[in-house]
Design an enzyme around this catalytic site. Sequence first.
Site, short mmCIF file in Angstrom:
data_model
loop_
_atom_site.label_atom_id
_atom_site.label_comp_id
_atom_site.label_asym_id
_atom_site.label_seq_id
_atom_site.Cartn_x
_atom_site.Cartn_y
_atom_site.Cartn_z
N LYS A 268 0.83 -1.27 0.12
CA LYS A 268 0.21 0.07 0.03
C LYS A 268 1.01 1.22 0.07
CE LYS A 268 -3.33 2.69 2.80
NZ LYS A 268 -4.33 2.54 4.01
N ASP A 273 -2.78 10.20 3.63
CA ASP A 273 -4.05 9.72 3.74
C ASP A 273 -4.90 10.87 4.61
OD1 ASP A 273 -6.55 8.21 4.00
OD2 ASP A 273 -6.08 6.84 5.19
N LYS A 280 -10.65 12.82 7.82
CA LYS A 280 -10.25 12.27 9.32
C LYS A 280 -10.11 13.32 10.27
CE LYS A 280 -7.08 8.61 7.83
NZ LYS A 280 -7.60 7.39 8.67
N ASP A 291 1.46 6.30 5.87
CA ASP A 291 0.58 5.26 4.96
C ASP A 291 0.98 4.83 3.82
OD1 ASP A 291 -1.95 4.18 5.56
OD2 ASP A 291 -3.36 5.42 4.42
N ASP A 350 -12.62 6.95 3.42
CA ASP A 350 -11.05 6.74 4.33
C ASP A 350 -10.86 5.11 4.22
OD1 ASP A 350 -9.19 7.44 5.91
OD2 ASP A 350 -10.37 7.64 7.67
N GLU A 352 -9.55 3.45 2.10
CA GLU A 352 -9.11 3.57 0.59
C GLU A 352 -7.85 2.59 0.34
OE1 GLU A 352 -7.76 5.21 3.11
OE2 GLU A 352 -5.58 5.05 2.76
N ARG A 354 -7.72 -0.49 0.76
CA ARG A 354 -8.19 -1.77 0.20
C ARG A 354 -8.73 -1.62 -1.16
NH1 ARG A 354 -13.06 -2.32 4.76
NH2 ARG A 354 -11.39 -1.11 5.76
#
Length: 495
Positions: A268, A273, A280, A291, A350, A352, A354
């Site tokens: 990833k 993020d 967030k 992230d 959020d 994201e 996956r």
Amino acid sequence: MEFFVSTAAPSRQRTDCAIVGVYDKGDLSETAKELDRYIGGRLSRLVKRGDLRGKAGDTLLLADIEGAACERLLVVGLGARHEFRRKQYRKALASALGALEKTGARNAVSYLGLEAVPDADAYSLARAAAEVVGNAQYRIPDHKTTNKRSKPSLTRFGVAVAARADVAKAERGLRHGRGIVAGMSLMRDLANQPANVCTPTYLSNAAKALAREYRSIRVRVLNEAECRRLKMGSFLSVTAGSDEPARLIVLEYYGAARKDKPTVLVGKGVTFDTGGISLKPPANMDEMKFDMSGAASVLGTFKAVAELDLPVNLVGVVPACENMPSGRATKPGDIIRSMSGQTIEVLNTDAEGRLILCDAITYARRFNPDVVIDIATLTGACVIALGNHLTGLFSNDDELAAALKAAGERADDRAWPMPIGEEYAEQLKSNFADIANVAGREGGAITAACFLGKFTEGLRWAHLDIAGTAYVGGTQKKGSTGRPVPLLVEYLLNK
Ligand code: BES
Ligand code: MN
Ligand code: ZN
């Protein structure tokens, strides 16, 4: 840093600093006792006076040694003799390095490897030493203009072994340890950079630099237009709100026969993020620069594997983008089409990770993988479940899960098995599309893994949720840990 193995007796060791251990209650190790005889019983006197107790992590520096060949003697507390294991050995060595850093010593030799460590041998003790020393010397990419971090003065480090027969084993351990540290340091450098430096383009340049450094590594970088042609609607939905162009980075390393199916690592690479439209809260949002730790761990593992010339075939697939809110960003309720053909209702922008991983996993199929392992800072729920000590390990293949768990244990970079299953997967039902991208708060790490499981049919697949282990949060010690590079390299060393 140069590492070497030594068989010299402690009293005859010519070095800026000899490192020896003392167990609790002033119980001197054999090497400490031997040295003590040469330096006129100074250590036993210090024990008697209560100045040398051997509490785990304590250090005492004798900077003016006469009678033995070393310039300095650093005595490290090892704690209880019957509890001394590889973990305590690593901790003791780390404390020793902390104390050593305050001196001007340019070289040192550790005698801690001569202690009886039930869960270790000459190989693993030397490897752990190289890892501990290498990581102690790591410096965060420096953006400070004043109070810059000091450069380490240590340039040569020796590990003592008891017998000639252990030299080759220890040398192999040092070599592997160095390779792992090189990989961890690359991962840490990438992850510690702020998101305005470490963009998807920066990550792809880092991958290209690896390919320039190692002839064994090949890199291809796909831009957004190419991803669109591949119908990666899910990946592209995440980058929709960002002005920073997304990249799909593909790395290849062939160290084994061409016909051997490769291990595919999918990392990833969300370089920042924000949560997107499902924004967030502000607290600690800066930590979302980490992230992309999964991506960084893939690059770090390639570095280690190439450095060690491992006889394995390895492919890396890294979807890299930002998750930003904007007028063009994906909105909650939007329905997107993944490369696999499955449609996804994005209930929470959020979730994201996956969404970028599922397309990268589908892309990975073209390499006819032996196994696919994805690595991701995927869920806060995994941190709630396992804390910051263990990586979450999910898999649809018991043998692969067992191999990864064992690798984590041997590498002192542990992962813990977590369940997946139809009950959880059912929580991802959507009224409007094939699946939703979230499934409520309960079992959040598991439902996230189950989402990925919808894209791994027919693959031997494992998912490492490193949200709790890839970096240290807070203020003082904030930074990338380099995990799970040791676990991944150990898995590949055993292939
Ligand atoms: N990158 C985060 C996961 C994360 C959280 C990593 C905390 C490290 C520390 C991920 O993209 C995310 O936001 N996950 C959500 C999922 C939720 C919306 C279902 C989460 O964990 O809250
Ligand atoms: Mn998120
Ligand atoms: Zn994320």
